[in-house]
Design a protein around this motif. Sequence first.
Motif, PDB file in Angstrom:
ATOM      1  N   UNK A 155     -14.575 -10.580   3.719  1.00  0.00           N
ATOM      2  CA  UNK A 155     -13.506 -10.493   3.182  1.00  0.00           C
ATOM      3  C   UNK A 155     -12.091 -10.323   3.726  1.00  0.00           C
ATOM      4  N   UNK A 156     -12.482  -8.455   3.924  1.00  0.00           N
ATOM      5  CA  UNK A 156     -11.168  -7.976   4.280  1.00  0.00           C
ATOM      6  C   UNK A 156     -11.869  -6.464   4.853  1.00  0.00           C
ATOM      7  N   UNK A 157     -10.806  -6.090   5.725  1.00  0.00           N
ATOM      8  CA  UNK A 157     -10.962  -4.943   6.520  1.00  0.00           C
ATOM      9  C   UNK A 157      -9.429  -3.863   6.710  1.00  0.00           C
ATOM     10  N   UNK A 158      -9.555  -2.974   6.159  1.00  0.00           N
ATOM     11  CA  UNK A 158      -8.474  -1.970   5.466  1.00  0.00           C
ATOM     12  C   UNK A 158      -8.826  -1.105   6.973  1.00  0.00           C
ATOM     13  N   UNK A 159      -7.660  -0.924   7.647  1.00  0.00           N
ATOM     14  CA  UNK A 159      -7.869   0.500   8.581  1.00  0.00           C
ATOM     15  C   UNK A 159      -6.563   1.252   8.125  1.00  0.00           C
ATOM     16  N   UNK A 160      -6.747   2.277   7.073  1.00  0.00           N
ATOM     17  CA  UNK A 160      -6.268   3.245   7.131  1.00  0.00           C
ATOM     18  C   UNK A 160      -6.012   4.158   8.420  1.00  0.00           C
ATOM     19  N   UNK A 161      -4.590   4.524   8.264  1.00  0.00           N
ATOM     20  CA  UNK A 161      -4.110   5.715   9.572  1.00  0.00           C
ATOM     21  C   UNK A 161      -3.867   6.488   9.235  1.00  0.00           C
ATOM     22  N   UNK A 162      -3.340   6.342   7.399  1.00  0.00           N
ATOM     23  CA  UNK A 162      -3.008   8.031   6.998  1.00  0.00           C
ATOM     24  C   UNK A 162      -3.865   8.244   5.585  1.00  0.00           C
ATOM     25  N   UNK A 163      -3.753   9.413   5.059  1.00  0.00           N
ATOM     26  CA  UNK A 163      -5.108   9.197   4.188  1.00  0.00           C
ATOM     27  C   UNK A 163      -4.252   9.938   3.109  1.00  0.00           C
ATOM     28  N   UNK A 164      -5.044   9.639   1.439  1.00  0.00           N
ATOM     29  CA  UNK A 164      -4.321  10.040   0.073  1.00  0.00           C
ATOM     30  C   UNK A 164      -5.858  11.503  -0.200  1.00  0.00           C
ATOM     31  N   UNK A 165      -5.549  12.573  -1.175  1.00  0.00           N
ATOM     32  CA  UNK A 165      -6.856  13.297  -1.901  1.00  0.00           C
ATOM     33  C   UNK A 165      -7.915  12.203  -2.383  1.00  0.00           C
ATOM     34  N   UNK A 166      -7.619  11.355  -2.679  1.00  0.00           N
ATOM     35  CA  UNK A 166      -8.907   9.777  -3.401  1.00  0.00           C
ATOM     36  C   UNK A 166      -9.481   9.991  -2.418  1.00  0.00           C
ATOM     37  N   UNK A 167      -9.884   9.844  -1.322  1.00  0.00           N
ATOM     38  CA  UNK A 167      -9.696   8.550  -0.028  1.00  0.00           C
ATOM     39  C   UNK A 167     -11.216  10.358   0.722  1.00  0.00           C
ATOM     40  N   UNK A 168     -11.870  10.032   1.364  1.00  0.00           N
ATOM     41  CA  UNK A 168     -12.807  11.154   1.823  1.00  0.00           C
ATOM     42  C   UNK A 168     -11.899  11.472   3.025  1.00  0.00           C
ATOM     43  N   UNK A 169     -12.696  12.836   3.210  1.00  0.00           N
ATOM     44  CA  UNK A 169     -12.323  13.391   4.057  1.00  0.00           C
ATOM     45  C   UNK A 169     -12.371  13.479   5.823  1.00  0.00           C
ATOM     46  N   UNK A 170     -13.084  13.084   5.892  1.00  0.00           N
ATOM     47  CA  UNK A 170     -13.863  13.362   7.227  1.00  0.00           C
ATOM     48  C   UNK A 170     -13.044  11.857   7.937  1.00  0.00           C
TER      49      UNK A 170
ATOM     50  N   UNK B 209       0.339  -1.397  -0.250  1.00  0.00           N
ATOM     51  CA  UNK B 209      -0.258  -0.119   0.080  1.00  0.00           C
ATOM     52  C   UNK B 209       0.557   1.880   0.290  1.00  0.00           C
ATOM     53  N   UNK B 210       0.763   2.191  -0.343  1.00  0.00           N
ATOM     54  CA  UNK B 210       1.097   3.107  -0.044  1.00  0.00           C
ATOM     55  C   UNK B 210       1.203   4.109   1.244  1.00  0.00           C
ATOM     56  N   UNK B 211      -0.267   3.996   1.167  1.00  0.00           N
ATOM     57  CA  UNK B 211      -0.845   4.504   2.835  1.00  0.00           C
ATOM     58  C   UNK B 211      -0.206   3.736   3.779  1.00  0.00           C
ATOM     59  N   UNK B 212       0.009   4.124   4.849  1.00  0.00           N
ATOM     60  CA  UNK B 212       0.095   3.062   6.214  1.00  0.00           C
ATOM     61  C   UNK B 212      -1.464   2.599   6.575  1.00  0.00           C
TER      62      UNK B 212
ATOM     63  N   UNK C 249       7.307   8.535   4.839  1.00  0.00           N
ATOM     64  CA  UNK C 249       6.042   9.548   5.824  1.00  0.00           C
ATOM     65  C   UNK C 249       4.801  10.276   4.879  1.00  0.00           C
ATOM     66  N   UNK C 250       4.384  10.781   5.708  1.00  0.00           N
ATOM     67  CA  UNK C 250       2.893  11.481   5.017  1.00  0.00           C
ATOM     68  C   UNK C 250       2.646  11.969   5.992  1.00  0.00           C
ATOM     69  N   UNK C 251       1.797  13.333   5.324  1.00  0.00           N
ATOM     70  CA  UNK C 251       1.335  14.741   6.123  1.00  0.00           C
ATOM     71  C   UNK C 251      -0.023  14.951   4.942  1.00  0.00           C
ATOM     72  N   UNK C 252      -0.802  15.281   6.100  1.00  0.00           N
ATOM     73  CA  UNK C 252      -1.786  15.022   5.733  1.00  0.00           C
ATOM     74  C   UNK C 252      -3.029  16.034   6.815  1.00  0.00           C
ATOM     75  N   UNK C 253      -4.347  16.618   5.366  1.00  0.00           N
ATOM     76  CA  UNK C 253      -5.406  17.036   6.534  1.00  0.00           C
ATOM     77  C   UNK C 253      -6.634  16.356   6.839  1.00  0.00           C
ATOM     78  N   UNK C 254      -7.020  16.481   8.035  1.00  0.00           N
ATOM     79  CA  UNK C 254      -8.226  15.660   7.926  1.00  0.00           C
ATOM     80  C   UNK C 254      -9.471  16.513   8.615  1.00  0.00           C
ATOM     81  N   UNK C 255     -10.738  16.250   8.478  1.00  0.00           N
ATOM     82  CA  UNK C 255     -11.351  17.170   9.623  1.00  0.00           C
ATOM     83  C   UNK C 255     -12.678  16.480   9.890  1.00  0.00           C
ATOM     84  N   UNK C 256     -13.167  16.561  11.287  1.00  0.00           N
ATOM     85  CA  UNK C 256     -14.865  15.810  12.045  1.00  0.00           C
ATOM     86  C   UNK C 256     -15.743  16.656  11.977  1.00  0.00           C
ATOM     87  N   UNK C 257     -16.504  15.877  10.813  1.00  0.00           N
ATOM     88  CA  UNK C 257     -17.902  17.167  10.769  1.00  0.00           C
ATOM     89  C   UNK C 257     -18.809  17.037  12.029  1.00  0.00           C
TER      90      UNK C 257
END
Length: 941
Positions: free
Chosen positions: A144-159, A65-68, A667-675
């Motif tokens: 089938x599978x559960x993936x836990x994304x701890x970092x995010x890319x621009x193509x993933x939902x922001x919340x 994976x690209x992300x963690x 290394x990952x840098x990103x911004x996310x939000x919680x509505x």
Amino acid sequence: MKSFRNAVLCSASFGVLALVTPAHAQSADAAPAAPQSAAQDAAADIVVTGVRASIEGALKVRRTSVQIVDSVVAEDVGKLPDNNVIEALQRVTGIQVTNRTGGEASAISIRGLTDALTTLNGRNVFTSDGQSFALQDLSSNLIKQVDVYKTRAADQLETGLAGQIDVQTRRPFDFKDFAFSAQVRGIYNEQANSYNPNVSALISKRWTTDIGDIGILVNGSYSRTKYRDMSVTAGAFVPFATENPPAGSGLTPLQRIFPGDSNQNWQPGQNAGLSTTPGSTILSNGVTTPYYLSRDAIFSNDLYGKRERPAVNVALQWAPNDRSTYTAEFFYNGFRGETYNAMMFSFVDYWGALDSDVTKDFSLYPGTNIVKSRYAGQVYGFNSADYTKSQTDSFLYGLNAKWDVGKAGKIEADVAYQNSKYKTAFMALRTDRTAQGINVDFNSGGGIPSYSFTDQSQLTNPAAWNLAQLYDNGERNKGDAITATLKGHNEWDSGFLRRIELGFRYDDRTASDYIRQQSTDSLGQSLTTLGSGALFTTQGFFDGRANVPTSWTLPSGYWVYQNQDQIRSLYHSVFPNFKTSDQLSYTNVFNVDERTFSLYGMADGEVSIFGRPLKVQGGVRYTSVDTKLDFTDQYSFAKTISSVATQRFLPSATLRYDLTDKLKLRFNYGQTLRRPNFGDLNPAYNLTGDLTNVGYGSGTSGNAKLKPTTSTNYDLALEWYFARGSAFYTTLFRRDVQGLVVSLANRVTVTGTGLNTTSFVVTQPQNASNGKLQGAEVGFTFFPQKLPGLLKGLGVQGSFTALDSSQNIPIADSAGNIVGQSTSSFFGVSKYSFNVTGAYERGPIGARLSYVWRSAFLASNEAALFANPIGIWRTPESSLDAQLTFKVTKNLAATFDAVNLLNSVQQTYYKFGDKGNAQQYNLGTTLLSRTFALGVRYSFQ
């Protein structure tokens, strides 16, 4: 919204037509091959299965994976190795699981944050009118599978500040041809002494036809659980007079000291509570008065519950050629629940009946003014038959198309519609009496209180109890959404720029909530009025693990619900304002229409540094949210209409550098939000009367001005894949969070509620806090390659997480004005947690023994009605679980699973800052059930 929905539905209809029309300008000669199992490595001569396949498959997901990303992969079709998805995730690095009542785990956090975004096959899913999904309601048999994304890319939902949990179900093209699986398990819940079914079946078929490959899959499951939760709780801290109150204070020995009008005696809700130093004083009637801190009550909860979870997943796939695939999906999951809580509550208060020598009536913890044990005479108490029945039905329909364009381009389009409804009904019928006296030790050992009544035999005498208050509430809410996404990318094999991707997403979401509430004063008639068929007597409460009453009689919650017309009519005859069944109606308290539009662009590049590839991915996501709000006050019926619009640019970047073929740096840098949750935006009051005679009631309200919470995220990971199926990895991370929501309380006057007071302390959420969370996690997977004999197939997996969090907590006066600041941990964050799993896979045997542990953590804040430290903490929590599979034949296996083998308990205590501990400030203890499951699984593919 209507015009957009018509357009999307037209697009969906076109997509359905496309399923029966060959894609133009593309070859239809070959269909795509079934994907290789995630557990298979490049070394085709080595194939692993079962437990080891699951663990190695998860490791491969992280490595590629690209992300963690950390994952849980099903051992086999229909075999995610736990009772639900949350329990399966508890062994993932950085995951902390809690709320293990009801015979299962039901809450999760990722690196201490609890708001993980949940997606199903990449699509955002929710439950009814909420922003989140009840992950525990997903049957593990369908996964089938559960993936836990701890970092995010621009193509993933922001919340979701915590990250993203993507749950993947199976599709027919996962299999080469025909596949069938069925599983039957019987689960024994020890505490409830119940046997519960858990069944599932999957059938999938794939055909090669003249118009390409076609596949259909149907997967369904059903589970039922009857459980019992038992808890004993010491009440909150309040000040009492000493044995020698000063003249003019208006107090007699050991009398409770109330805050008084405008809190002139003392201020409830102080973050750290009143002082525990011997000789500390407060005002009473204007006189400086020494006080003792004692609990005002003691109570026991004996909760009997039942839940059912039906689920169905249907998928249809068509590949007209090797360059296009179309998928139509339907997913349904439901929840049916009922709980009956047989509560016994007694004040431990002053009612004028003490020994002549009052020093015999209490004892203190040495060096404090905290009462450890005491006697109180003529104490008021009540039993409460609390019955709740609830139902959730959620449906998701999706159409997806993927096309290969040119030599290295791909386009993907997706349209989804989902609808979720929830309804619940609650009735609580109380009975009360005045007991001769009560003896209580608020901590008789291990944080568990003990107590007994001097007339304990009367607890099971129906004639000793009177019919008291009746609470009759209901709620119905619903939500739906239609979502369209389109994205495409192109790749290059050489040069710095290797990939460019663009995409957009449009989501139109609505939510509505309807409630009804009514309550009465005490009826005053004998419990025997209802007749013997309406009664329930608890038996064997707390399994003999505490010196507390084991039996008491009260109305049966089941009977009350089944005879609610009779109960309402009985109370209506005395209280005409109490509505009967034919008079009940629901108030539409809020409607929300939220439209979200997102655009993103991202690019991947690669450059060689010291002969090793440095891969770079960067992007930005723009999201615009327009929320229209319509709220109705349930007491005055006044309407509030408002709208909120927010826009955000959220950048992200990931660097991956292969130091060697086996050593990776990310290394990952990103911004996310919680509505905000929709309910948190509702400014209308939800009030409760004065239940404990403090002089005012309590309540909550939302805040239509809440803004999203934002987080800036940094992650640095080093991963060493030192052997096939083995790795060691560590990550340093930090989250800088702005606009955290905290609850602030203020005193308000509300008339016309029908409650027993017009004065209320109401808490309201505010974006009034900032914080940071940082930490480190270490994980490893190790399957030795050359173990001898029976030890072959032995492996171990584990992780350790250290977290540090802090946020400012505003201190408000009784009018809600912020008068100071304090510092606190994030809610739900354990400083340390670890898990370790021993796995074995050899011949017909597959086994797993797992232990998870987390340190104490701040769970919530107490209501601002008492003197105790406001923070409610959980003691350290752990669970030892086991899974065993024995393959009888190639296709048939027997299974055994056990959860909570060590009979762990769940405990809470008061603490704020340096004040508080689990011994003197103990609060509640809940017994957690052990469960044992036997099953058989058949699979063929």
